[in-house]
Enzyme design. Structure first.
Site, PDB file in Angstrom:
ATOM      1  N   ASN A   1     -16.499  65.084 -26.623  1.00 18.30           N
ATOM      2  CA  ASN A   1     -17.602  64.168 -26.909  1.00 18.30           C
ATOM      3  C   ASN A   1     -17.059  62.768 -26.703  1.00 18.30           C
ATOM      4  O   ASN A   1     -16.011  62.438 -27.261  1.00 18.30           O
ATOM      5  CB  ASN A   1     -18.052  64.356 -28.369  1.00 18.30           C
ATOM      6  CG  ASN A   1     -19.053  63.309 -28.803  1.00 18.30           C
ATOM      7  OD1 ASN A   1     -19.795  62.785 -27.985  1.00 18.30           O
ATOM      8  ND2 ASN A   1     -19.074  62.993 -30.086  1.00 18.30           N
ATOM      9  N   GLY A   2     -17.727  61.953 -25.898  1.00 18.64           N
ATOM     10  CA  GLY A   2     -17.265  60.581 -25.673  1.00 18.64           C
ATOM     11  C   GLY A   2     -17.086  60.309 -24.193  1.00 18.64           C
ATOM     12  O   GLY A   2     -17.627  61.018 -23.348  1.00 18.64           O
TER      13      GLY A   2
ATOM     14  N   LYS B   1     -41.459  53.928 -31.782  1.00 20.79           N
ATOM     15  CA  LYS B   1     -41.773  55.340 -31.975  1.00 20.79           C
ATOM     16  C   LYS B   1     -42.688  55.845 -30.856  1.00 20.79           C
ATOM     17  O   LYS B   1     -42.517  56.957 -30.353  1.00 20.79           O
ATOM     18  CB  LYS B   1     -42.442  55.579 -33.337  1.00 20.79           C
ATOM     19  CG  LYS B   1     -41.493  55.479 -34.505  1.00 20.79           C
ATOM     20  CD  LYS B   1     -40.463  56.603 -34.484  1.00 20.79           C
ATOM     21  CE  LYS B   1     -39.283  56.354 -35.383  1.00 20.79           C
ATOM     22  NZ  LYS B   1     -38.366  55.301 -35.070  1.00 20.79           N
TER      23      LYS B   1
ATOM     24  N   ARG C   1     -27.835  66.044 -31.124  1.00 22.94           N
ATOM     25  CA  ARG C   1     -26.868  65.096 -30.582  1.00 22.94           C
ATOM     26  C   ARG C   1     -26.880  65.047 -29.055  1.00 22.94           C
ATOM     27  O   ARG C   1     -26.295  64.141 -28.447  1.00 22.94           O
ATOM     28  CB  ARG C   1     -25.458  65.461 -31.055  1.00 22.94           C
ATOM     29  CG  ARG C   1     -25.299  65.456 -32.556  1.00 22.94           C
ATOM     30  CD  ARG C   1     -23.897  65.847 -32.930  1.00 22.94           C
ATOM     31  NE  ARG C   1     -22.948  64.874 -32.483  1.00 22.94           N
ATOM     32  CZ  ARG C   1     -22.556  63.812 -33.162  1.00 22.94           C
ATOM     33  NH1 ARG C   1     -23.056  63.584 -34.346  1.00 22.94           N
ATOM     34  NH2 ARG C   1     -21.683  62.977 -32.672  1.00 22.94           N
TER      35      ARG C   1
ATOM     36  N   GLU D   1     -41.279  48.727 -35.040  1.00 25.96           N
ATOM     37  CA  GLU D   1     -40.936  50.126 -35.303  1.00 25.96           C
ATOM     38  C   GLU D   1     -42.043  51.061 -34.767  1.00 25.96           C
ATOM     39  O   GLU D   1     -41.756  52.094 -34.153  1.00 25.96           O
ATOM     40  CB  GLU D   1     -40.721  50.301 -36.814  1.00 25.96           C
ATOM     41  CG  GLU D   1     -40.660  51.721 -37.338  1.00 25.96           C
ATOM     42  CD  GLU D   1     -39.466  52.543 -36.877  1.00 25.96           C
ATOM     43  OE1 GLU D   1     -38.651  52.043 -36.084  1.00 25.96           O
ATOM     44  OE2 GLU D   1     -39.380  53.709 -37.284  1.00 25.96           O
TER      45      GLU D   1
ATOM     46  N   GLU E   1     -40.659  56.143 -27.497  1.00 20.83           N
ATOM     47  CA  GLU E   1     -39.650  57.200 -27.391  1.00 20.83           C
ATOM     48  C   GLU E   1     -40.238  58.590 -27.555  1.00 20.83           C
ATOM     49  O   GLU E   1     -39.692  59.553 -27.024  1.00 20.83           O
ATOM     50  CB  GLU E   1     -38.500  56.970 -28.379  1.00 20.83           C
ATOM     51  CG  GLU E   1     -38.860  57.085 -29.823  1.00 20.83           C
ATOM     52  CD  GLU E   1     -37.654  56.894 -30.740  1.00 20.83           C
ATOM     53  OE1 GLU E   1     -36.532  57.185 -30.343  1.00 20.83           O
ATOM     54  OE2 GLU E   1     -37.873  56.445 -31.880  1.00 20.83           O
TER      55      GLU E   1
ATOM     56  N   CYS F   1     -22.384  64.123 -27.838  1.00 16.30           N
ATOM     57  CA  CYS F   1     -22.472  65.566 -27.685  1.00 16.30           C
ATOM     58  C   CYS F   1     -22.218  66.172 -29.058  1.00 16.30           C
ATOM     59  O   CYS F   1     -21.722  65.513 -29.957  1.00 16.30           O
ATOM     60  CB  CYS F   1     -21.432  66.054 -26.700  1.00 16.30           C
ATOM     61  SG  CYS F   1     -21.555  65.224 -25.110  1.00 16.30           S
TER      62      CYS F   1
ATOM     63  N   HIS G   1     -48.973  32.615 -27.429  1.00 13.13           N
ATOM     64  CA  HIS G   1     -47.933  31.990 -26.602  1.00 13.13           C
ATOM     65  C   HIS G   1     -47.619  32.825 -25.374  1.00 13.13           C
ATOM     66  O   HIS G   1     -46.568  32.648 -24.769  1.00 13.13           O
ATOM     67  CB  HIS G   1     -46.675  31.745 -27.446  1.00 13.13           C
ATOM     68  CG  HIS G   1     -46.924  30.842 -28.606  1.00 13.13           C
ATOM     69  ND1 HIS G   1     -47.085  29.483 -28.456  1.00 13.13           N
ATOM     70  CD2 HIS G   1     -47.102  31.098 -29.927  1.00 13.13           C
ATOM     71  CE1 HIS G   1     -47.332  28.939 -29.649  1.00 13.13           C
ATOM     72  NE2 HIS G   1     -47.347  29.920 -30.556  1.00 13.13           N
TER      73      HIS G   1
ATOM     74  N   LYS H   1     -29.530  61.829 -30.665  1.00 14.04           N
ATOM     75  CA  LYS H   1     -29.639  61.264 -32.013  1.00 14.04           C
ATOM     76  C   LYS H   1     -28.503  60.294 -32.307  1.00 14.04           C
ATOM     77  O   LYS H   1     -28.703  59.252 -32.913  1.00 14.04           O
ATOM     78  CB  LYS H   1     -29.602  62.426 -33.014  1.00 14.04           C
ATOM     79  CG  LYS H   1     -29.674  61.996 -34.446  1.00 14.04           C
ATOM     80  CD  LYS H   1     -31.088  61.980 -34.901  1.00 14.04           C
ATOM     81  CE  LYS H   1     -31.274  61.428 -36.283  1.00 14.04           C
ATOM     82  NZ  LYS H   1     -32.489  60.595 -36.339  1.00 14.04           N
TER      83      LYS H   1
ATOM     84  N   TRP I   1     -24.844  65.690 -23.926  1.00 12.43           N
ATOM     85  CA  TRP I   1     -25.698  64.595 -23.463  1.00 12.43           C
ATOM     86  C   TRP I   1     -24.918  63.957 -22.333  1.00 12.43           C
ATOM     87  O   TRP I   1     -23.867  63.356 -22.544  1.00 12.43           O
ATOM     88  CB  TRP I   1     -25.940  63.596 -24.603  1.00 12.43           C
ATOM     89  CG  TRP I   1     -26.900  62.499 -24.250  1.00 12.43           C
ATOM     90  CD1 TRP I   1     -28.254  62.543 -24.311  1.00 12.43           C
ATOM     91  CD2 TRP I   1     -26.550  61.180 -23.803  1.00 12.43           C
ATOM     92  NE1 TRP I   1     -28.784  61.339 -23.920  1.00 12.43           N
ATOM     93  CE2 TRP I   1     -27.762  60.485 -23.602  1.00 12.43           C
ATOM     94  CE3 TRP I   1     -25.357  60.521 -23.540  1.00 12.43           C
ATOM     95  CZ2 TRP I   1     -27.805  59.167 -23.152  1.00 12.43           C
ATOM     96  CZ3 TRP I   1     -25.404  59.208 -23.089  1.00 12.43           C
ATOM     97  CH2 TRP I   1     -26.618  58.545 -22.905  1.00 12.43           C
TER      98      TRP I   1
HETATM   99  C1  F6R Z   1     -35.297  55.393 -33.055  1.00 16.37           C
HETATM  100  C2  F6R Z   1     -33.929  55.754 -33.369  1.00 16.37           C
HETATM  101  C3  F6R Z   1     -32.835  54.899 -32.860  1.00 16.37           C
HETATM  102  C4  F6R Z   1     -31.743  54.736 -33.933  1.00 16.37           C
HETATM  103  C5  F6R Z   1     -30.560  53.962 -33.350  1.00 16.37           C
HETATM  104  C6  F6R Z   1     -29.466  53.736 -34.375  1.00 16.37           C
HETATM  105  O1  F6R Z   1     -36.213  56.270 -33.620  1.00 16.37           O
HETATM  106  O2  F6R Z   1     -33.697  56.756 -34.012  1.00 16.37           O
HETATM  107  O3  F6R Z   1     -33.304  53.663 -32.445  1.00 16.37           O
HETATM  108  O4  F6R Z   1     -32.276  54.093 -35.033  1.00 16.37           O
HETATM  109  O5  F6R Z   1     -30.022  54.661 -32.255  1.00 16.37           O
HETATM  110  O6  F6R Z   1     -28.968  54.940 -34.860  1.00 16.37           O
HETATM  111  P1  F6R Z   1     -28.102  54.978 -36.176  1.00 16.37           P
HETATM  112  O7  F6R Z   1     -28.982  54.621 -37.315  1.00 16.37           O
HETATM  113  O8  F6R Z   1     -27.595  56.388 -36.272  1.00 16.37           O
HETATM  114  O9  F6R Z   1     -26.985  53.986 -35.987  1.00 16.37           O
END
Ligand code: F6R
Length: 617
Positions: A102-103, A490, A27, A486, A493, A2, A509, A612, A76
């Site tokens: 938060n938590g 993307k 967040r 990667e 998500e 949060c 395989h 995030k 969140w």
């Molecule tokens: C994907 C993404 C997440 C973060 C992951 C780690 O686009 O953003 O997979 O890479 O949650 O986050 P950090 O780097 O903040 O530890």
């Protein structure tokens, strides 16, 4: 996960809180709320399910008095769905105390039972309300907000940042943190608290990070930090390296579009000051020491999500240059499997936010088991670097869009720098070899800029044709494999499309069974110039899937004519050395995910169900 803001100052709490929440919305964005103490000592709260704008609109329609003391929260959801009632702040029994969190409070069930037995009434399904009721009751006894919070945190298990304010204590906000972030902003006649510096960077660039298990009391003219036992704690001020405009959209349609456009700078800024006469020297590694680094016999890279894919690329480079065996592990898998590590193990954590709970727990575990711990992090004052022996900051600037883009290329840059530093210390590369690799690295920003210039429009068009696509597969070999992973992440998500990344050699395989006519497959093709290149093998893989009806989009070096007969589309990237190709190949995939999500009308900055900063395990 949060976002939290606290303020004491003049009577502009609402502006500070809503501005801070806007910057922290990445967040968590399923509900938001504020509590403000007005000049007459009355506390008003307002909280609404939905994005912050819902709260802002509500406050416009039904204003509350502004005040000089306030707290704000963007959520969140963990315990209890995203409803008005579950939104924060939560109040004490008499409604005079407001608390945000938060938590996760892990022992909330037993505390809740205790409160129910003593006649408390709950209005929400959250774990947070337990803390609000407990602090309110302690306050009735002590009439000291700091002491009340101290007594309660001693009883809580789990991860939390808590902020409290009370009607009888105008001009005071108290915060506590364990395993969740909290940073102080120092103003002139005003002070701030925030989950990160974005909360208050508009008003001050002076900040102080709060350590683990500490409590802070802010007033307009003082900031007092103690540990959970009440002992004073020395703090260190730092200057926020970026200004408020860095966390604005700056005219772009989305934060993600802006952040992709900043990928060249993210690499360039991460290189700044770290190369001298073509040789890499990371002063930041001094707390570990070159003598210790020379004796390391194993490296473990730990991270989650996109950061873990950066780690996979780091493995290729660090192993090749330093000849130290490198493993890459997801932090949560590493932490709970009794891994073999000792004082000759270098654990490198990678985290944009520096707050990811899975990675933090893995870092703590590594510290407890005597490994040397180095963090690669993008956020000053974050928890993970503070818990490590040393930190190499990536200088990507604030990343606001939930999906990581510019932080990824900055993380890879930092890992490559670490690899070249180790190669120098261990003499596994000559100075000339180090200089050649540094030169490649220094050329990356301009090459990414070229990719952005050349491919943006074409990928946008491609994405618009693909809005009905149900599934996309991504293939790559060697350093192309993490790029494929990667790209798939993307797409999942952002565009909510089923996507999977495979090592191209693995195709036969099993995964090749997925190929049917029309299946879109994006292939990362290595350069044909390198004598050891896997180019012919990847071209064979393309032929195998084409033979089964796949629609192939190839990301290939410009001028590579050999893929043309087998690909439906080719996205060209500039020439680069083998280890440096991923910097260029990943950019079209970032654009692709964003464009396809936009074409589907989705919010690219705030994809559903995500946040995030993942500060719960
Ligand atoms: C994907 C993404 C997440 C973060 C992951 C780690 O686009 O953003 O997979 O890479 O949650 O986050 P950090 O780097 O903040 O530890």
């Amino acid at each position: 996960m949060c976002g939290i803001v606290g303020y004491v100052g003049d009577s502009k709490s609402l502006e500070v809180l809503l501005g801070g929440l806007k910057r922290l919305e990445y967040r968590g964005y399923d509900s938001a709320g504020v509590a403000v103490l007005d000049a007459d000592g009355h506390m008003a709260t307002r909280k609404r399910a939905g994005k912050l704008q819902v709260l802002v609109d509500d406050l416009t329609d039904r204003p509350i008095a502004n005040g000089a003391t306030g707290i704000g929260h963007t959520r969140w959801a963990t315990h209890g769905g995203p409803t008005d009632r579950n939104a924060h702040p939560h109040l004490g029994d008499d409604g005079k105390l407001a608390l945000i969190h938060n938590g996760i409070i892990e022992n909330f069930s037993e505390l809740k039972q205790e409160l129910l037995d003593s006649g408390a009434t709950f209005t929400s399904e959250t774990d947070t309300e337990v803390a609000a009721l407990l602090v309110g009751r302690e306050y009735d006894e002590t009439h000291d907000l700091t002491e009340s919070l101290r007594r309660v945190v001693a009883r809580l298990k789990g991860a939390f940042t808590l902020l409290v304010m009370h009607e009888d204590q105008p001009g005071v906000v108290v915060g506590a943190r364990r395993n969740s972030p909290l940073v102080i902003g120092l103003g002139d006649g005003e002070n701030f608290l925030g989950s990160d510096v974005a909360a208050f960077v508009e008003f001050t660039r002076r900040a102080v990070a709060i350590g683990q298990d500490q409590i802070v009391t802010i007033r307009t003219d003082s900031v007092v930090v103690t540990d959970f036992d009440g002992n004073p704690v020395e703090t260190e001020e730092f200057e926020i390296a970026w200004d408020a405009s860095a966390s604005d959209k700056g005219g772009w349609s989305s934060f993600m579009a802006k952040e992709i456009s900043e990928e060249p700078e993210a690499v360039a800024n991460t290189l700044l000051g770290r190369v001298h006469d073509g040789i890499v020297t990371l002063k930041e590694l001094e707390p570990i020491g070159d003598d210790v680094l020379a004796g390391i016999d194993r490296i473990v890279l730990i991270a989650c999500g996109t950061a873990a894919y950066a780690g996979m690329l780091g493995k290729y480079a660090i192993e090749q240059w330093s000849r130290i065996p490198v493993d890459v592990e997801l932090s949560h898998e590493f932490r709970y499997r009794n891994p073999i590590i000792n004082e000759r193990t270098l654990v490198i954590s990678i985290s944009q936010s520096g707050e990811t709970m899975d990675t933090l727990m893995a870092v703590k575990y590594a510290m407890e088991h005597n490994a040397r711990v180095l963090s690669v992090c993008n956020t000053q004052g974050a928890t993970i670097p503070r818990e490590s022996h040393a930190v190499v900051y990536t200088h990507a600037g604030p990343e606001v869009a939930v999906a990581s883009t510019k932080a990824f290329v900055a993380q890879v840059t930092a890992l490559y720098l670490i690899g070249l530093h180790l190669a120098r210390v261990r003499e596994t590369l000559t100075d000339a070899e180090i200089r050649a690799n540094v030169a490649e690295l220094q050329a990356v920003p301009d090459k990414i800029a070229e990719v952005l210039r050349v491919s943006q429009a074409e990928i946008g068009q491609l994405a618009h044709w693909m809005t009905d696509t149900q599934s996309v597969l991504f293939l790559g070999r060697n350093v192309g494999y993490p790029v494929a992973l990667e790209g798939a992440l993307k797409l999942k998500e952002l565009a909510y499309i089923h996507a999977e990344g495979f090592a191209a050699g693995e195709l036969k395989h099993g995964p090749i069974a997925l190929i049917e006519p029309g299946q879109v497959v994006i292939v990362v093709v290595p350069s044909p110039r390198d004598p050891d290149s896997l180019h012919p093998k990847v071209v064979s893989n393309i032929q195998e899937i084409r033979a089964r009806g796949a629609r192939v989009i190839a990301i290939a070096e410009k001028g590579d004519a050999s893929v043309l007969p087998f690909a439906d589309e080719v996205i060209p990237i500039p020439l680069a050395g083998h280890l440096f190709e991923p910097f260029l190949a990943v950019v079209p995939l970032h654009i692709f995910g964003m464009e396809l999500a936009s074409a589907k009308g989705l919010d690219v900055d705030q994809p559903r169900n995500l946040a995030k900063s993942v500060t719960v395990e």
